[in-house]
Design a protein around this motif. Sequence first.
Motif, PDB file in Angstrom:
ATOM      1  N   PRO A  87       0.819  -1.213   0.000  1.00 11.64           N
ATOM      2  CA  PRO A  87       0.000   0.000   0.000  1.00 11.64           C
ATOM      3  C   PRO A  87       0.854   1.264   0.000  1.00 11.64           C
ATOM      4  CG  PRO A  87       0.140  -0.914   2.212  1.00 11.64           C
ATOM      5  CD  PRO A  87       0.891  -1.854   1.328  1.00 11.64           C
ATOM      6  N   ARG A  88       0.223   2.375  -0.411  1.00  9.53           N
ATOM      7  CA  ARG A  88       0.903   3.659  -0.516  1.00  9.53           C
ATOM      8  C   ARG A  88       0.178   4.751   0.243  1.00  9.53           C
ATOM      9  NH1 ARG A  88       3.824   2.668  -5.581  1.00  9.53           N
ATOM     10  NH2 ARG A  88       4.986   4.510  -6.118  1.00  9.53           N
ATOM     11  N   THR A  89      -0.971   4.440   0.801  1.00 11.05           N
ATOM     12  CA  THR A  89      -1.714   5.397   1.635  1.00 11.05           C
ATOM     13  C   THR A  89      -2.269   4.622   2.829  1.00 11.05           C
ATOM     14  OG1 THR A  89      -3.838   4.954   0.553  1.00 11.05           O
ATOM     15  CG2 THR A  89      -2.508   6.727  -0.402  1.00 11.05           C
ATOM     16  N   LEU A  90      -2.681   5.354   3.857  1.00 12.04           N
ATOM     17  CA  LEU A  90      -3.257   4.667   5.027  1.00 12.04           C
ATOM     18  C   LEU A  90      -4.534   3.932   4.633  1.00 12.04           C
ATOM     19  CD1 LEU A  90      -2.498   7.424   7.660  1.00 12.04           C
ATOM     20  CD2 LEU A  90      -1.541   5.104   7.637  1.00 12.04           C
ATOM     21  N   ALA A  91      -5.319   4.518   3.729  1.00 10.98           N
ATOM     22  CA  ALA A  91      -6.547   3.842   3.293  1.00 10.98           C
ATOM     23  C   ALA A  91      -6.213   2.511   2.609  1.00 10.98           C
ATOM     24  CB  ALA A  91      -7.335   4.744   2.345  1.00 10.98           C
ATOM     25  N   GLN A  92      -5.141   2.509   1.808  1.00 14.47           N
ATOM     26  CA  GLN A  92      -4.733   1.247   1.152  1.00 14.47           C
ATOM     27  C   GLN A  92      -4.242   0.235   2.181  1.00 14.47           C
ATOM     28  OE1 GLN A  92      -1.989   1.905  -2.135  1.00 14.47           O
ATOM     29  NE2 GLN A  92      -3.157   3.666  -2.858  1.00 14.47           N
ATOM     30  N   ALA A  93      -3.540   0.719   3.215  1.00 15.49           N
ATOM     31  CA  ALA A  93      -3.027  -0.203   4.242  1.00 15.49           C
ATOM     32  C   ALA A  93      -4.190  -0.850   4.994  1.00 15.49           C
ATOM     33  CB  ALA A  93      -2.113   0.545   5.207  1.00 15.49           C
ATOM     34  N   ASP A  94      -5.200  -0.059   5.333  1.00 12.76           N
ATOM     35  CA  ASP A  94      -6.375  -0.619   6.016  1.00 12.76           C
ATOM     36  C   ASP A  94      -7.080  -1.623   5.106  1.00 12.76           C
ATOM     37  OD1 ASP A  94      -6.150   0.700   8.449  1.00 12.76           O
ATOM     38  OD2 ASP A  94      -7.304   2.440   7.783  1.00 12.76           O
ATOM     39  N   ALA A  95      -7.204  -1.262   3.821  1.00 14.81           N
ATOM     40  CA  ALA A  95      -7.881  -2.172   2.881  1.00 14.81           C
ATOM     41  C   ALA A  95      -7.099  -3.475   2.753  1.00 14.81           C
ATOM     42  CB  ALA A  95      -8.025  -1.494   1.518  1.00 14.81           C
ATOM     43  N   LEU A  96      -5.776  -3.391   2.729  1.00 16.91           N
ATOM     44  CA  LEU A  96      -4.969  -4.614   2.611  1.00 16.91           C
ATOM     45  C   LEU A  96      -5.172  -5.514   3.834  1.00 16.91           C
ATOM     46  CD1 LEU A  96      -2.908  -6.355   1.101  1.00 16.91           C
ATOM     47  CD2 LEU A  96      -1.095  -5.091   2.284  1.00 16.91           C
ATOM     48  N   SER A  97      -5.188  -4.913   5.022  1.00 22.24           N
ATOM     49  CA  SER A  97      -5.430  -5.722   6.234  1.00 22.24           C
ATOM     50  C   SER A  97      -6.735  -6.493   6.100  1.00 22.24           C
ATOM     51  CB  SER A  97      -5.562  -4.838   7.475  1.00 22.24           C
ATOM     52  OG  SER A  97      -4.372  -4.229   7.760  1.00 22.24           O
ATOM     53  N   ARG A 170      11.021  14.195  -8.633  1.00 23.31           N
ATOM     54  CA  ARG A 170      10.955  15.050  -7.434  1.00 23.31           C
ATOM     55  C   ARG A 170       9.530  15.058  -6.897  1.00 23.31           C
ATOM     56  NH1 ARG A 170      15.748  17.153  -5.930  1.00 23.31           N
ATOM     57  NH2 ARG A 170      17.278  17.305  -7.598  1.00 23.31           N
ATOM     58  N   ASN A 171       8.545  15.064  -7.783  1.00 25.94           N
ATOM     59  CA  ASN A 171       7.154  15.003  -7.316  1.00 25.94           C
ATOM     60  C   ASN A 171       6.853  13.645  -6.675  1.00 25.94           C
ATOM     61  OD1 ASN A 171       4.516  16.059  -6.948  1.00 25.94           O
ATOM     62  ND2 ASN A 171       3.814  14.791  -8.657  1.00 25.94           N
ATOM     63  N   ARG A 172       7.352  12.558  -7.266  1.00 24.71           N
ATOM     64  CA  ARG A 172       7.121  11.225  -6.673  1.00 24.71           C
ATOM     65  C   ARG A 172       7.687  11.168  -5.258  1.00 24.71           C
ATOM     66  NH1 ARG A 172       9.809   7.965 -11.376  1.00 24.71           N
ATOM     67  NH2 ARG A 172       9.770   6.200  -9.936  1.00 24.71           N
ATOM     68  N   LEU A 173       8.844  11.801  -5.057  1.00 25.25           N
ATOM     69  CA  LEU A 173       9.438  11.811  -3.708  1.00 25.25           C
ATOM     70  C   LEU A 173       8.550  12.592  -2.726  1.00 25.25           C
ATOM     71  CD1 LEU A 173      13.212  12.304  -4.535  1.00 25.25           C
ATOM     72  CD2 LEU A 173      12.215  10.376  -3.279  1.00 25.25           C
ATOM     73  N   LEU A 174       8.048  13.761  -3.171  1.00 28.40           N
ATOM     74  CA  LEU A 174       7.168  14.547  -2.295  1.00 28.40           C
ATOM     75  C   LEU A 174       5.929  13.743  -1.915  1.00 28.40           C
ATOM     76  CD1 LEU A 174       6.969  18.166  -3.796  1.00 28.40           C
ATOM     77  CD2 LEU A 174       7.837  17.458  -1.560  1.00 28.40           C
ATOM     78  N   VAL A 175       5.360  13.096  -2.935  1.00 26.59           N
ATOM     79  CA  VAL A 175       4.151  12.296  -2.697  1.00 26.59           C
ATOM     80  C   VAL A 175       4.467  11.155  -1.721  1.00 26.59           C
ATOM     81  CG1 VAL A 175       2.498  10.726  -3.799  1.00 26.59           C
ATOM     82  CG2 VAL A 175       3.084  12.886  -4.907  1.00 26.59           C
ATOM     83  N   TYR A 176       5.654  10.575  -1.862  1.00 32.01           N
ATOM     84  CA  TYR A 176       6.045   9.498  -0.941  1.00 32.01           C
ATOM     85  C   TYR A 176       6.073  10.023   0.497  1.00 32.01           C
ATOM     86  CZ  TYR A 176       8.656   6.074   1.652  1.00 32.01           C
ATOM     87  OH  TYR A 176       9.033   5.172   2.627  1.00 32.01           O
ATOM     88  N   TYR A 177       6.749  11.164   0.724  1.00 31.37           N
ATOM     89  CA  TYR A 177       6.856  11.660   2.105  1.00 31.37           C
ATOM     90  C   TYR A 177       5.498  12.034   2.671  1.00 31.37           C
ATOM     91  CZ  TYR A 177      11.808  11.380   1.376  1.00 31.37           C
ATOM     92  OH  TYR A 177      13.053  10.885   1.119  1.00 31.37           O
ATOM     93  N   LYS A 178       4.643  12.609   1.801  1.00 28.04           N
ATOM     94  CA  LYS A 178       3.349  13.073   2.287  1.00 28.04           C
ATOM     95  C   LYS A 178       2.368  11.913   2.518  1.00 28.04           C
ATOM     96  CE  LYS A 178       0.005  16.460   0.839  1.00 28.04           C
ATOM     97  NZ  LYS A 178      -0.584  16.878  -0.400  1.00 28.04           N
ATOM     98  N   GLU A 179       2.244  11.042   1.537  1.00 32.68           N
ATOM     99  CA  GLU A 179       1.169  10.035   1.576  1.00 32.68           C
ATOM    100  C   GLU A 179       1.625   8.670   2.098  1.00 32.68           C
ATOM    101  OE1 GLU A 179      -1.882  10.798   0.729  1.00 32.68           O
ATOM    102  OE2 GLU A 179      -1.609  12.674  -0.381  1.00 32.68           O
ATOM    103  N   THR A 180       2.857   8.270   1.771  1.00 27.29           N
ATOM    104  CA  THR A 180       3.260   6.882   2.027  1.00 27.29           C
ATOM    105  C   THR A 180       4.098   6.734   3.293  1.00 27.29           C
ATOM    106  OG1 THR A 180       3.225   6.537  -0.366  1.00 27.29           O
ATOM    107  CG2 THR A 180       4.289   4.828   0.958  1.00 27.29           C
ATOM    108  N   SER A 181       4.964   7.735   3.594  1.00 31.85           N
ATOM    109  CA  SER A 181       5.846   7.539   4.754  1.00 31.85           C
ATOM    110  C   SER A 181       5.088   7.367   6.082  1.00 31.85           C
ATOM    111  CB  SER A 181       6.891   8.658   4.840  1.00 31.85           C
ATOM    112  OG  SER A 181       6.277   9.891   5.101  1.00 31.85           O
ATOM    113  N   PRO A 182       3.844   7.879   6.228  1.00 34.61           N
ATOM    114  CA  PRO A 182       3.114   7.569   7.471  1.00 34.61           C
ATOM    115  C   PRO A 182       2.910   6.060   7.706  1.00 34.61           C
ATOM    116  CG  PRO A 182       2.069   9.421   6.364  1.00 34.61           C
ATOM    117  CD  PRO A 182       3.111   8.883   5.409  1.00 34.61           C
ATOM    118  N   LEU A 183       3.032   5.269   6.645  1.00 36.63           N
ATOM    119  CA  LEU A 183       2.871   3.813   6.819  1.00 36.63           C
ATOM    120  C   LEU A 183       4.005   3.212   7.648  1.00 36.63           C
ATOM    121  CD1 LEU A 183       1.685   2.622   3.285  1.00 36.63           C
ATOM    122  CD2 LEU A 183       0.353   3.401   5.219  1.00 36.63           C
TER     123      LEU A 183
END
Length: 214
Positions: A87-97, A170-183
């Motif tokens: 997953p790449r977002t918290l919503a995806q992580a919950d859905a995967l569980s 550079r945008n993919r990195l920003l998106v990673y820190y914002k949306e995915t790194s909380p995982l």
Amino acid sequence: MNIILLGPPGAGKGTQARILVDHKGMVQLSTGDMLREAVAAGTEIGKQAKAVMDAGDLVTDEIVIGIISDRLDQPDVSGGAIFDGFPRTLAQADALSELLAHKGMALDAVVEMRCDDEALIERVVGRFTCAVCGEGYHSTFKTPQKEGVCDKCGSHDFKHRPDDNEDAMRNRLLVYYKETSPLIGYYHAKGALKAVDGTADIDVVTAQIAACLT
Ligand code: AP5
Ligand code: MG
Ligand code: ZN
């Protein structure tokens, strides 16, 4: 064994997933690869995803959760699944569980691949893949043994991803820190998180991942 490879773009998720497929007979579930196949096939999902991917933004949770749900229904995942780029977002992580619980599958480890940004940009800008078998290469770090010939399948045909340029990266990195790194915190709290040094040589990273899976 079912695992997630979690890390920024260019961290080596695909490279290590393919090694695990070869060594352990697991299956690689890369939402990025599945979406690129949908784009190439011109499906409805592919049409929706193309511009979003080229800019380095995320396609909707609904689309990727649907893709993964369908993929988990196929029998080969019983050999062990490697989630690569999902997953790449918290919503995806919950859905995967929920999906794993529903299908009676465990999540055995989440391996965070740590890297610094400048190394990632260099890796991604130098990356190319075999157009036939998908084997990944790099102009400096992993060149084919015989120039212009794929080590795995002998093809002479290679391709570059449209999002492998410095702006999109550079945008993919920003998106990673914002949306995915909380995982990282999410899976740490669940007690599933392990970390490897993604800046090490490819075979060193492979050994570190193997140690996480024992
Ligand atoms: P995706 O395809 O998942 O791309 P990504 O996360 O940006 O990651 P990459 O594939 O670029 O990197 P990687 O970690 O696999 O690195 P690799 O092993 O190739 O996603 C693409 C797009 O699809 C997203 O931007 C989004 O639009 C969409 N998408 C996908 N999943 C989604 C989701 N779940 N939700 C929403 N949208 C989604 O290695 C990189 C290079 O470095 C290679 O050349 C390799 O040879 C080299 N290399 C690897 N390891 C090393 C090492 N240890 N030392 C030196 N070089 C190395
Ligand atoms: Mg990848
Ligand atoms: Zn090939």
